[in-house]
Design an enzyme around this catalytic site. Structure first.
Site, PDB file in Angstrom:
ATOM      1  N   CYS A 185      27.298 -11.437 -19.112  1.00  0.00           N
ATOM      2  CA  CYS A 185      27.382 -10.076 -18.462  1.00  0.00           C
ATOM      3  C   CYS A 185      28.268 -10.262 -17.302  1.00  0.00           C
ATOM      4  O   CYS A 185      28.155 -11.109 -16.097  1.00  0.00           O
ATOM      5  CB  CYS A 185      26.354  -9.532 -17.844  1.00  0.00           C
ATOM      6  SG  CYS A 185      26.175  -7.922 -16.918  1.00  0.00           S
ATOM      7  N   CYS A 240      19.208  -8.021 -13.878  1.00  0.00           N
ATOM      8  CA  CYS A 240      20.338  -7.344 -14.115  1.00  0.00           C
ATOM      9  C   CYS A 240      20.350  -5.805 -13.775  1.00  0.00           C
ATOM     10  O   CYS A 240      19.143  -5.458 -14.417  1.00  0.00           O
ATOM     11  CB  CYS A 240      21.063  -7.586 -15.397  1.00  0.00           C
ATOM     12  SG  CYS A 240      22.750  -6.902 -15.285  1.00  0.00           S
ATOM     13  N   CYS A 294      22.092 -11.334 -20.433  1.00  0.00           N
ATOM     14  CA  CYS A 294      22.056 -10.988 -18.707  1.00  0.00           C
ATOM     15  C   CYS A 294      20.979 -11.920 -18.233  1.00  0.00           C
ATOM     16  O   CYS A 294      19.897 -12.280 -19.035  1.00  0.00           O
ATOM     17  CB  CYS A 294      21.729  -9.566 -18.491  1.00  0.00           C
ATOM     18  SG  CYS A 294      22.952  -8.463 -19.131  1.00  0.00           S
ATOM     19  N   CYS A 305      25.927  -9.152 -13.752  1.00  0.00           N
ATOM     20  CA  CYS A 305      25.093 -10.112 -13.150  1.00  0.00           C
ATOM     21  C   CYS A 305      25.260 -11.668 -13.134  1.00  0.00           C
ATOM     22  O   CYS A 305      24.654 -12.497 -12.420  1.00  0.00           O
ATOM     23  CB  CYS A 305      23.513  -9.868 -13.612  1.00  0.00           C
ATOM     24  SG  CYS A 305      23.488 -10.453 -15.622  1.00  0.00           S
TER      25      CYS A 305
END
Length: 356
Positions: free
Chosen positions: A68, A41, A37, A71
């Site tokens: 991810c 995030c 991430c 995000c």
């Protein structure tokens, strides 16, 4: 990688705070989920023991982690993606003869109707419909002011109006007067004005039937009047009316104590971009200052400091639209339409009021 995040302790603190300033400077992965991430995030915070840090997306993926889906670390930051979507929507509105409905704009942006409306307003300061109306007004003004242009009807259709009834209902708000009067330099429009003295020099206040349309400061009263006459060479300018003295007195009160604000209606005219900047200016509290760059960021245009400065310079409502609260990045005063010394005095008055 930025020097502020050169150790894992600083990186972990940024992740805990979901610090957007750290985005792009490093990434973190979670061993138990197999996902990596960006620091900001919004996903549930993982246990520190399961977190590792990476200098790039490529490094995280080489270690076996996948991006991810929340995000989207491999894409630009959310604010940049949204700004690009809004810019594309603005181009779609500008290129359309008719205003695209909200569902069409939202579908093109890949968002829900509600979310698109909220994102568009957050980045521009106005709704999609408000933006379309402002752009239509700009086209109308350009068409009416163009030398050798055709009839008002020609300008009507060129600006995107397809109904004369809708056109004539909308133009008073767009122009402050009828289209014919605007084309004739304000012919037939009544503008009341008065010139008075204040501690900052000469002051001209002018109003249409919609509200105060000009607050001008200077050293020469005649120069202020010529400025008003140049803007509306054919308007019916009416000065020295006794019942206008109260309006002038309230504006003088604003100049002498800017923190008090002005409880008079304003007739604010400008382009869609200028309106966005002026709206942001009015949100700056008395006694505070922001830089041109910061003001540009507040309206969603982080590289638009020069354009913001131009909009401040175009403001004709001194103090009521407080462009004096914008300074250079180093805090120095510059670029005030009515003189840097007046800007300094206004800021000193506001600072004194705040300290009282």
């Amino acid at each position: 990688m930025d020097h502020s995040y050169t150790n894992d302790e600083a990186r972990w603190a940024a992740v805990q705070q979901r610090d957007a300033a750290a985005d792009g400077r490093f990434y973190y992965s979670v061993r138990t989920t197999g996902v990596y991430c960006r620091p900001s995030c919004a996903a549930r915070l993982a246990l520190r023991a399961n977190v590792a840090f990476h200098a790039s997306c490529a490094e995280a993926e080489a270690a076996g982690f996948r991006a991810c889906l929340r995000c989207k670390p491999g894409q630009p930051p959310l604010a940049e993606r949204q700004a690009a979507i809004v810019a594309q929507s603005c181009r779609l509105i500008e290129a359309s003869d008719d205003l695209p409905d909200l569902d069409t704009l939202a579908q093109a942006a890949g968002m829900s109707r509600f979310h698109f409306h909220r994102v568009f307003k957050a980045h521009t300061g106005i709704t999609p419909k408000g933006y379309a109306v402002a752009r239509r007004g700009e086209r109308l003004k350009a068409g009416l002011a163009q030398p050798g242009a055709g009839t008002v009807t020609d300008a009507l259709y060129a600006a995107g109006f397809h109904s004369s009834a809708r056109f004539y209902a909308a133009t008073p708000a767009l122009l402050g007067m009828t289209p014919g009067a605007f084309r004739a330099g304000g012919s037939g429009a009544v503008i009341r004005f008065a010139i008075a003295a204040c501690t900052l020099g000469a002051l001209l206040v002018a109003s249409t039937d919609k509200g105060v349309c000009a607050i001008l400061l200077g050293d020469d009263p005649d120069a202020l009047l010529r400025d008003l006459q140049d803007r509306f060479p054919q308007a019916d300018l009416r000065g020295a009316e006794p019942d206008y003295e109260q309006t002038v007195a309230r504006v003088i009160g604003l100049v002498e104590a800017p923190a008090l604000g002005l409880d008079l209606p304003l007739d604010v005219r400008g382009t869609a971009f200028q309106q966005r900047v002026w709206q942001a200016l009015r949100a700056i509290p008395a006694g505070s200052t922001v830089s041109y760059a910061e003001l540009a960021r507040r309206i969603g245009l982080p590289t638009g400091a020069r354009a913001v400065a131009g909009a401040c310079a175009a403001n004709t409502l001194a103090v009521a639209i407080p462009c004096h609260r914008v300074v250079r990045n180093d805090g120095a005063l510059s670029g005030y339409r009515w003189g840097v010394e007046r800007k300094r005095q206004l800021l000193e008055r506001e600072a004194g009021d705040a300290a009282a």
